[in-house]
Enzyme design. Sequence first.
Site, PDB file in Angstrom:
ATOM      1  N   ARG A 164       2.144  -0.640  -5.020  1.00  0.00           N
ATOM      2  CA  ARG A 164       2.036  -2.084  -4.825  1.00  0.00           C
ATOM      3  C   ARG A 164       1.215  -2.424  -3.584  1.00  0.00           C
ATOM      4  O   ARG A 164       1.344  -1.774  -2.543  1.00  0.00           O
ATOM      5  CB  ARG A 164       3.415  -2.742  -4.773  1.00  0.00           C
ATOM      6  N   ALA A 186       0.838  -1.199   0.000  1.00  0.00           N
ATOM      7  CA  ALA A 186       0.000   0.000   0.000  1.00  0.00           C
ATOM      8  C   ALA A 186       0.877   1.255   0.000  1.00  0.00           C
ATOM      9  O   ALA A 186       0.713   2.144   0.832  1.00  0.00           O
ATOM     10  CB  ALA A 186      -0.987   0.000   1.158  1.00  0.00           C
ATOM     11  N   HIS A 187       1.805   1.255  -0.912  1.00  0.00           N
ATOM     12  CA  HIS A 187       2.664   2.420  -1.090  1.00  0.00           C
ATOM     13  C   HIS A 187       3.385   2.322  -2.438  1.00  0.00           C
ATOM     14  O   HIS A 187       3.356   1.274  -3.105  1.00  0.00           O
ATOM     15  CB  HIS A 187       3.697   2.534   0.048  1.00  0.00           C
ATOM     16  N   ALA A 188       4.042   3.398  -2.807  1.00  0.00           N
ATOM     17  CA  ALA A 188       4.961   3.413  -3.953  1.00  0.00           C
ATOM     18  C   ALA A 188       6.274   4.006  -3.453  1.00  0.00           C
ATOM     19  O   ALA A 188       6.338   4.582  -2.357  1.00  0.00           O
ATOM     20  CB  ALA A 188       4.398   4.251  -5.094  1.00  0.00           C
TER      21      ALA A 188
END
Length: 145
Positions: free
Chosen positions: A108, A61-63
């Site tokens: 992702r 839950a981040h890039a």
Amino acid sequence: MTAPAAECPGAAADGHRLTDLRRFTDARGSLAVIESGREVGFPVRRVYYMYGAGAGSARGAHAHRKLHQLIVAMQGSFEISLDNGRGRCVHRLDEPTRGLYLGPMVWRDMAEFSADSICFVLASERYDDADYIRDYEGFLQELRG
Ligand code: T46
């Protein structure tokens, strides 16, 4: 070396690649290799791994703004959903000889971990919290520049 992410159509494939690792199998078992300049095109400055996933575990839950990574399911399996702002696709990693390269600016989400999974990651930089984008709308704004 690296192959296009065949399961991902069009622009959704940008920013990541599936990579088949070299494997040497004989009567003793198998040995897989990740070598700088071959399976990974970036300098490896950090290695980390996740294990002991509980039922329903979700990670990611981040890039990342700058980070390059190669992700391998060393044992077991998990799913990784990718979003580069122009398309989305999902890969299931379930072989210790298949790596997923992720470049900068790919969102992702990871889920569906098997209880025995070991997610092994090679990273191009040391840990830097400032490199993370954890807000999806902020991620899209940064992509738009
Ligand atoms: C990624 C996905 C695939 C550190 O102190 N050093 C490290 O090198 C890492 C990776 C994490 N941490 C600390 C930071 C948090 O307090 O470990 C804790 C859990 O990290 P995080 O919530 O970021 O874990 P994931 O699984 O959501 O994400 C990780 C990586 O952080 C990330 O770069 O792409 O795996």
